[in-house]
Design a protein around this motif. Structure first.
Motif, PDB file in Angstrom:
ATOM      1  N   MET A  48     -10.152 -15.951 -16.994  1.00 35.19           N
ATOM      2  CA  MET A  48      -9.478 -14.709 -17.752  1.00 35.19           C
ATOM      3  C   MET A  48     -10.897 -14.021 -17.770  1.00 35.19           C
ATOM      4  O   MET A  48     -10.841 -12.864 -17.630  1.00 35.19           O
ATOM      5  CB  MET A  48      -9.080 -14.822 -19.052  1.00 35.19           C
ATOM      6  N   ARG A  49     -12.143 -14.644 -18.205  1.00 32.09           N
ATOM      7  CA  ARG A  49     -13.398 -13.819 -17.927  1.00 32.09           C
ATOM      8  C   ARG A  49     -13.495 -13.314 -16.808  1.00 32.09           C
ATOM      9  O   ARG A  49     -13.992 -12.114 -16.655  1.00 32.09           O
ATOM     10  CB  ARG A  49     -14.476 -14.752 -18.662  1.00 32.09           C
TER      11      ARG A  49
ATOM     12  N   TYR B 243     -11.232 -12.595 -14.264  1.00 30.32           N
ATOM     13  CA  TYR B 243     -10.201 -11.421 -13.643  1.00 30.32           C
ATOM     14  C   TYR B 243      -9.617 -10.521 -14.683  1.00 30.32           C
ATOM     15  O   TYR B 243      -8.824  -9.744 -14.402  1.00 30.32           O
ATOM     16  CB  TYR B 243      -9.086 -12.281 -12.922  1.00 30.32           C
ATOM     17  N   TRP B 244     -10.037 -10.869 -16.034  1.00 32.07           N
ATOM     18  CA  TRP B 244      -9.363  -9.945 -17.001  1.00 32.07           C
ATOM     19  C   TRP B 244     -10.534  -9.136 -17.509  1.00 32.07           C
ATOM     20  O   TRP B 244     -10.637  -7.792 -17.613  1.00 32.07           O
ATOM     21  CB  TRP B 244      -9.053 -10.493 -18.413  1.00 32.07           C
ATOM     22  N   ASN B 245     -11.723  -9.927 -17.944  1.00 31.54           N
ATOM     23  CA  ASN B 245     -13.014  -8.997 -18.227  1.00 31.54           C
ATOM     24  C   ASN B 245     -13.890  -8.630 -17.291  1.00 31.54           C
ATOM     25  O   ASN B 245     -14.710  -7.888 -17.367  1.00 31.54           O
ATOM     26  CB  ASN B 245     -13.793  -9.851 -19.100  1.00 31.54           C
ATOM     27  N   MET B 246     -13.609  -9.072 -15.710  1.00 29.04           N
ATOM     28  CA  MET B 246     -14.474  -8.833 -14.847  1.00 29.04           C
ATOM     29  C   MET B 246     -15.873  -8.983 -14.854  1.00 29.04           C
ATOM     30  O   MET B 246     -16.649  -8.505 -14.344  1.00 29.04           O
ATOM     31  CB  MET B 246     -14.341  -7.075 -14.282  1.00 29.04           C
TER      32      MET B 246
END
Lengths: 93, 185
Positions: B140-141, B143-146
């Motif tokens: 998630m870090r 691919y969500w937060n980039m």
């Protein structure tokens, strides 16, 4: 569907899976634990000193009052193992 | 100012809500938008859109976590803008995360089924629920937060290679899940 759509879909997942804390803040919070390294070095030195003593002063020449040193390496090993176990437990997962 | 007060200000259409909104994770929003758009002008345009969306939506929407909501709107607006610009300008430089996620689809985009966005989101939820906590956090870090792999590695206390490998394994698992659900043919 392609990677762009997948990346967009990831943006719609539930908030429980997302950590919106800025990464710079998390890096700042995670201070390097230097003392663990120095504890390990000190433990190794103690072990080496214990073993070294046995080599420099072989058992035959060892005075009676130093007999207890025979078991020193073993004691060191147990102590080092216990210390490292405690230290590793204290590390953040 | 806490989330509840800010929401009240937004709902009351107060002008001070705009400055308060900018104070609330303003830097974070800029960072996440810049990571995706990589251009100051686009970032400014994106943030204006975000203000507009938040201003119009908050009145009717039940928002529980304002920080997440603001970050989510910013991220998704930036991704939409990137996709739009990519199509218009034929993308000068593709984001690394796009190339990484392309692994899930192989080389051929035609072999991909047309799927409803809700089905994809549900599949993602099911997939994320099966992942171990740390693997999910890293995924998630990225691919969500980039966030960059280097930053993630320094937070996890791992080497960059280890994080890369972990992400690669997670993408393979995602690919299998998408195939199982018929999203990838």
């Amino acid at each position: 569907m392609n990677s762009a759509q997948l990346l967009r879909a990831i943006g719609d997942v539930d908030s429980v899976y997302v950590d919106v804390t800025p990464i710079e803040e998390l890096i700042r919070k995670k201070k390097p634990i230097i003392w663990i390294k120095w504890c390990a070095v000190a433990a190794c030195l103690a072990l080496m000193a214990g073993c070294g003593w046995r080599i420099v002063f072989p058992q035959d020449n060892t005075p009676v009052w130093m007999i207890h040193l025979d078991i020193m390496p073993l004691i060191h090993l147990v102590l080092i193992r216990r210390t490292l176990t405690v230290l590793l437990r204290r590390l953040p997962s | 100012m806490d989330d509840h007060e800010l929401l009240e200000l937004l709902r009351a259409r107060s002008e001070s809500a705009v400055s308060a909104l900018s104070d609330t994770c303003g830097a974070y929003r800029c960072t996440i938008a810049f990571r995706i758009l990589q251009n100051d002008e686009d970032v400014q345009e994106c943030l204006n859109d975000v203000y507009m969306k938040i201003w119009t939506v908050t009145e009717n929407k039940d928002i529980r976590e304002l920080k997440y909501y603001i970050a989510s709107v910013t991220r998704n607006t930036a991704v939409d803008m990137y996709n739009k610009h990519k199509a218009e300008r034929c993308a000068e430089r593709e984001l690394a995360v796009f190339e990484e996620l392309q692994e899930c689809f192989g080389s051929c985009d035609d072999a991909v089924a047309l799927t409803d966005a809700i089905v994809i989101t549900d599949t993602l939820h099911a997939f994320l629920a099966t992942l171990p906590a740390q693997e999910r956090w890293v995924f998630m870090r990225r691919y969500w937060n980039m966030d960059s792999i280097r930053q993630i590695a320094s937070v996890c206390g791992k080497r960059e290679d280890a994080v890369r490998k972990m992400l690669s394994r997670t993408r393979q698992k995602l690919k299998i899940q998408l195939e199982k659900e018929g999203i990838i043919l």
